[in-house]
Write a protein that holds these residues in place. Structure first.
Motif, PDB file in Angstrom:
ATOM      1  N   LYS A  50     -30.695   6.400  64.515  1.00  0.00           N
ATOM      2  CA  LYS A  50     -30.886   7.454  65.513  1.00  0.00           C
ATOM      3  C   LYS A  50     -29.532   8.072  65.839  1.00  0.00           C
ATOM      4  O   LYS A  50     -28.630   7.385  66.316  1.00  0.00           O
ATOM      5  CB  LYS A  50     -31.545   6.908  66.772  1.00  0.00           C
ATOM      6  CG  LYS A  50     -31.862   7.996  67.799  1.00  0.00           C
ATOM      7  CD  LYS A  50     -32.658   7.442  68.965  1.00  0.00           C
ATOM      8  CE  LYS A  50     -32.934   8.522  70.008  1.00  0.00           C
ATOM      9  NZ  LYS A  50     -33.632   9.696  69.458  1.00  0.00           N
ATOM     10  N   TRP A  51     -29.394   9.357  65.560  1.00  0.00           N
ATOM     11  CA  TRP A  51     -28.176  10.082  65.913  1.00  0.00           C
ATOM     12  C   TRP A  51     -28.331  10.676  67.313  1.00  0.00           C
ATOM     13  O   TRP A  51     -29.446  10.969  67.762  1.00  0.00           O
ATOM     14  CB  TRP A  51     -27.933  11.203  64.914  1.00  0.00           C
ATOM     15  CG  TRP A  51     -27.341  10.789  63.608  1.00  0.00           C
ATOM     16  CD1 TRP A  51     -27.475   9.592  62.972  1.00  0.00           C
ATOM     17  CD2 TRP A  51     -26.520  11.592  62.777  1.00  0.00           C
ATOM     18  NE1 TRP A  51     -26.797   9.603  61.785  1.00  0.00           N
ATOM     19  CE2 TRP A  51     -26.199  10.821  61.640  1.00  0.00           C
ATOM     20  CE3 TRP A  51     -26.028  12.900  62.858  1.00  0.00           C
ATOM     21  CZ2 TRP A  51     -25.395  11.319  60.606  1.00  0.00           C
ATOM     22  CZ3 TRP A  51     -25.234  13.392  61.833  1.00  0.00           C
ATOM     23  CH2 TRP A  51     -24.910  12.599  60.718  1.00  0.00           C
ATOM     24  N   PRO A  52     -27.208  10.912  68.000  1.00  0.00           N
ATOM     25  CA  PRO A  52     -27.303  11.585  69.306  1.00  0.00           C
ATOM     26  C   PRO A  52     -27.739  13.038  69.134  1.00  0.00           C
ATOM     27  O   PRO A  52     -27.539  13.643  68.077  1.00  0.00           O
ATOM     28  CB  PRO A  52     -25.873  11.498  69.839  1.00  0.00           C
ATOM     29  CG  PRO A  52     -25.020  11.362  68.619  1.00  0.00           C
ATOM     30  CD  PRO A  52     -25.830  10.576  67.628  1.00  0.00           C
ATOM     31  N   ALA A  53     -28.322  13.589  70.185  1.00  0.00           N
ATOM     32  CA  ALA A  53     -28.717  14.997  70.150  1.00  0.00           C
ATOM     33  C   ALA A  53     -27.503  15.907  70.076  1.00  0.00           C
ATOM     34  O   ALA A  53     -27.575  17.021  69.553  1.00  0.00           O
ATOM     35  CB  ALA A  53     -29.552  15.340  71.379  1.00  0.00           C
ATOM     36  N   ALA A  54     -26.376  15.439  70.625  1.00  0.00           N
ATOM     37  CA  ALA A  54     -25.132  16.198  70.561  1.00  0.00           C
ATOM     38  C   ALA A  54     -23.979  15.223  70.384  1.00  0.00           C
ATOM     39  O   ALA A  54     -23.977  14.139  70.968  1.00  0.00           O
ATOM     40  CB  ALA A  54     -24.930  17.033  71.821  1.00  0.00           C
ATOM     41  N   SER A  55     -23.021  15.587  69.570  1.00  0.00           N
ATOM     42  CA  SER A  55     -21.845  14.760  69.333  1.00  0.00           C
ATOM     43  C   SER A  55     -20.625  15.671  69.228  1.00  0.00           C
ATOM     44  O   SER A  55     -20.162  15.986  68.128  1.00  0.00           O
ATOM     45  CB  SER A  55     -22.010  13.930  68.049  1.00  0.00           C
ATOM     46  OG  SER A  55     -20.864  13.136  67.806  1.00  0.00           O
ATOM     47  N   PRO A  56     -20.107  16.114  70.377  1.00  0.00           N
ATOM     48  CA  PRO A  56     -18.976  17.050  70.348  1.00  0.00           C
ATOM     49  C   PRO A  56     -17.768  16.449  69.647  1.00  0.00           C
ATOM     50  O   PRO A  56     -17.501  15.255  69.743  1.00  0.00           O
ATOM     51  CB  PRO A  56     -18.696  17.301  71.832  1.00  0.00           C
ATOM     52  CG  PRO A  56     -19.957  16.914  72.541  1.00  0.00           C
ATOM     53  CD  PRO A  56     -20.543  15.800  71.740  1.00  0.00           C
ATOM     54  N   SER A  57     -17.045  17.290  68.943  1.00  0.00           N
ATOM     55  CA  SER A  57     -15.827  16.858  68.287  1.00  0.00           C
ATOM     56  C   SER A  57     -14.740  16.574  69.322  1.00  0.00           C
ATOM     57  O   SER A  57     -14.682  17.224  70.373  1.00  0.00           O
ATOM     58  CB  SER A  57     -15.345  17.950  67.327  1.00  0.00           C
ATOM     59  OG  SER A  57     -14.071  17.646  66.809  1.00  0.00           O
ATOM     60  N   PRO A  58     -13.854  15.624  69.052  1.00  0.00           N
ATOM     61  CA  PRO A  58     -12.710  15.418  69.960  1.00  0.00           C
ATOM     62  C   PRO A  58     -11.692  16.557  69.896  1.00  0.00           C
ATOM     63  O   PRO A  58     -10.792  16.622  70.736  1.00  0.00           O
ATOM     64  CB  PRO A  58     -12.096  14.115  69.444  1.00  0.00           C
ATOM     65  CG  PRO A  58     -12.527  14.003  68.024  1.00  0.00           C
ATOM     66  CD  PRO A  58     -13.881  14.635  67.962  1.00  0.00           C
ATOM     67  N   PRO A 110     -32.743  19.690  59.544  1.00  0.00           N
ATOM     68  CA  PRO A 110     -31.501  19.139  60.110  1.00  0.00           C
ATOM     69  C   PRO A 110     -30.799  20.145  61.010  1.00  0.00           C
ATOM     70  O   PRO A 110     -30.555  21.283  60.622  1.00  0.00           O
ATOM     71  CB  PRO A 110     -30.673  18.817  58.857  1.00  0.00           C
ATOM     72  CG  PRO A 110     -31.677  18.598  57.770  1.00  0.00           C
ATOM     73  CD  PRO A 110     -32.793  19.541  58.070  1.00  0.00           C
ATOM     74  N   ARG A 111     -30.458  19.679  62.223  1.00  0.00           N
ATOM     75  CA  ARG A 111     -29.876  20.560  63.242  1.00  0.00           C
ATOM     76  C   ARG A 111     -28.424  20.170  63.500  1.00  0.00           C
ATOM     77  O   ARG A 111     -28.078  18.991  63.531  1.00  0.00           O
ATOM     78  CB  ARG A 111     -30.690  20.453  64.537  1.00  0.00           C
ATOM     79  CG  ARG A 111     -30.262  21.395  65.648  1.00  0.00           C
ATOM     80  CD  ARG A 111     -31.083  21.170  66.910  1.00  0.00           C
ATOM     81  NE  ARG A 111     -30.934  19.820  67.422  1.00  0.00           N
ATOM     82  CZ  ARG A 111     -29.920  19.408  68.184  1.00  0.00           C
ATOM     83  NH1 ARG A 111     -28.949  20.243  68.518  1.00  0.00           N
ATOM     84  NH2 ARG A 111     -29.857  18.157  68.600  1.00  0.00           N
ATOM     85  N   ARG A 112     -27.597  21.156  63.681  1.00  0.00           N
ATOM     86  CA  ARG A 112     -26.177  20.941  63.979  1.00  0.00           C
ATOM     87  C   ARG A 112     -26.029  20.213  65.315  1.00  0.00           C
ATOM     88  O   ARG A 112     -26.630  20.630  66.320  1.00  0.00           O
ATOM     89  CB  ARG A 112     -25.469  22.302  64.028  1.00  0.00           C
ATOM     90  CG  ARG A 112     -23.977  22.244  64.246  1.00  0.00           C
ATOM     91  CD  ARG A 112     -23.412  23.657  64.368  1.00  0.00           C
ATOM     92  NE  ARG A 112     -23.479  24.375  63.109  1.00  0.00           N
ATOM     93  CZ  ARG A 112     -22.576  24.293  62.130  1.00  0.00           C
ATOM     94  NH1 ARG A 112     -21.524  23.500  62.272  1.00  0.00           N
ATOM     95  NH2 ARG A 112     -22.722  24.991  61.030  1.00  0.00           N
ATOM     96  N   ILE A 113     -25.226  19.155  65.332  1.00  0.00           N
ATOM     97  CA  ILE A 113     -25.049  18.417  66.582  1.00  0.00           C
ATOM     98  C   ILE A 113     -23.655  18.605  67.174  1.00  0.00           C
ATOM     99  O   ILE A 113     -23.331  18.005  68.200  1.00  0.00           O
ATOM    100  CB  ILE A 113     -25.364  16.909  66.424  1.00  0.00           C
ATOM    101  CG1 ILE A 113     -24.398  16.246  65.455  1.00  0.00           C
ATOM    102  CG2 ILE A 113     -26.806  16.701  65.986  1.00  0.00           C
ATOM    103  CD1 ILE A 113     -24.506  14.727  65.479  1.00  0.00           C
ATOM    104  N   ASN A 114     -22.834  19.435  66.535  1.00  0.00           N
ATOM    105  CA  ASN A 114     -21.571  19.845  67.143  1.00  0.00           C
ATOM    106  C   ASN A 114     -21.280  21.286  66.738  1.00  0.00           C
ATOM    107  O   ASN A 114     -21.660  21.723  65.645  1.00  0.00           O
ATOM    108  CB  ASN A 114     -20.406  18.912  66.771  1.00  0.00           C
ATOM    109  CG  ASN A 114     -20.518  18.372  65.360  1.00  0.00           C
ATOM    110  OD1 ASN A 114     -20.623  19.120  64.405  1.00  0.00           O
ATOM    111  ND2 ASN A 114     -20.498  17.050  65.224  1.00  0.00           N
TER     112      ASN A 114
END
Length: 339
Positions: A50-58, A110-114
């Protein structure tokens, strides 16, 4: 009984070769894409992380300078397999995707998460686009239309993809080439179209009708290798690249979308194989791509970066030489002999 008629190729017509049988492309001495029954077996295996719905880049979104002249080499990660390469006064994009989904549909897939590591409006003038093959996470027609309107770049792609792109993006300056061909760009830069171990399809009825490839960008400051999307294939293509080109200042190598191995090994290398590829191709520095933006396969989101680090440690290679790049991250790549 009449012989079965060969499938007509809607994208390309040409003479047979060691990787084209007159109708479809293939990997010489390699593996065919998995069967539909194997796809179903994988999709229902219950092993998908399970991936997060959003994973912002540092990293914040980058705002690259207009040009990098001479032997300087700056590489900025946009996301997945999209990178901006700046060298010799040219701005080059690999497999550009700014869309929210890598799918034939806007509402599923597949949806972009960042967010992209460079906002589209902040791109410097784009001179050249390299498109490795026609899978949706690499050939994004919506993005190509935007690039045509805003920058009018030259696009280089393997055989057959020009038919697809040309019909969808009228007026796009594009040229299609076979493995082993070289295109002179100017400013001391040329592009070599090179083998990869993969396959192609936009739907159920066009599998292997367009070619897939990697690229070598030859510049005054050294050679850059973009491997495209590839399985390791016993390192055959990496050895071929080292033998033909002598080595690379920088390589862009996929490190993600590799699980389960029984299904993915023929088309996507894992981090350990990517490190082996770096060594075999004689690359001084490398960036890991094809991870962390679109969930395509089963592994956890952070596993490619973690496994890449362990693989580098096992080979005694400094982690700084092979970065799992994240959106917005920019790298001024040293010259191999720099102290």
């Amino acid at each position: 009984m009449a012989a079965k008629k060969k499938t007509a190729n809607r994208y390309y017509s040409g003479p047979p070769s060691d990787h084209f049988d007159g109708a479809l492309f293939f990997n010489p001495g390699g593996q065919m894409p998995a069967r539909f029954t194997d796809l179903l077996k994988w999709q229902f295996n219950g092993q998908r992380s399970k991936w997060p719905a959003a994973s912002p880049s540092p990293f914040s979104q980058a705002k690259p300078a207009g040009r990098v002249d001479g032997s300087g080499l700056k590489v900025t990660m946009v996301g997945h397999s999209t990178l901006l390469i700046q060298t010799a006064g040219l701005n080059i994009l690999t497999d550009p995707v700014w869309s929210q989904r890598t799918s034939p549909f806007s509402f599923i897939g597949p949806r972009r998460i960042n967010p992209p590591g460079i906002a589209f409006a902040d791109l410097p003038p784009i001179d050249l686009v390299l498109v490795s093959h026609n899978h949706y996470d690499h050939l994004d027609l919506a993005t190509l239309k935007r690039l045509k309107a805003a920058h009018d770049p030259l696009l280089i792609t393997p055989l057959g993809n020009d038919a697809l792109i040309g019909s969808a993006v009228p007026g796009m300056r594009l040229t299609a080439h076979d493995w082993g061909e070289t295109i002179e760009i100017g400013k001391g830069v040329s592009v070599h179209v090179e083998p990869a171990h993969h396959w192609s399809a936009r739907g159920a009825g066009d599998r292997r009708m367009a070619l897939w490839a990697g690229f070598v960008i030859e510049t005054p400051g050294g050679k850059v290798y973009f491997a495209g999307d590839t399985g390791f294939h016993d390192g055959i293509n990496y050895r071929l690249m080292a033998g033909k080109h002598g080595g690379f200042r920088f390589a862009i190598l996929p490190i993600g979308a590799y699980e389960p191995r029984w299904f993915m090994a023929s088309q996507h290398q894992n981090p350990e194989e990517a490190v082996h590829g770096m060594v075999l191709s004689n690359s001084a520095f490398a960036a890991g791509c094809h991870w962390g933006t679109f969930q395509l396969t089963d592994e956890p989101i952070g596993e490619p970066a973690e496994k890449l680090g362990h693989a580098l440690d096992a080979q005694g290679i400094a982690r700084e030489r092979f970065r799992p790049m994240r959106p917005g991250e920019a790298w001024d790549v040293p010259e191999p002999n720099a102290s």
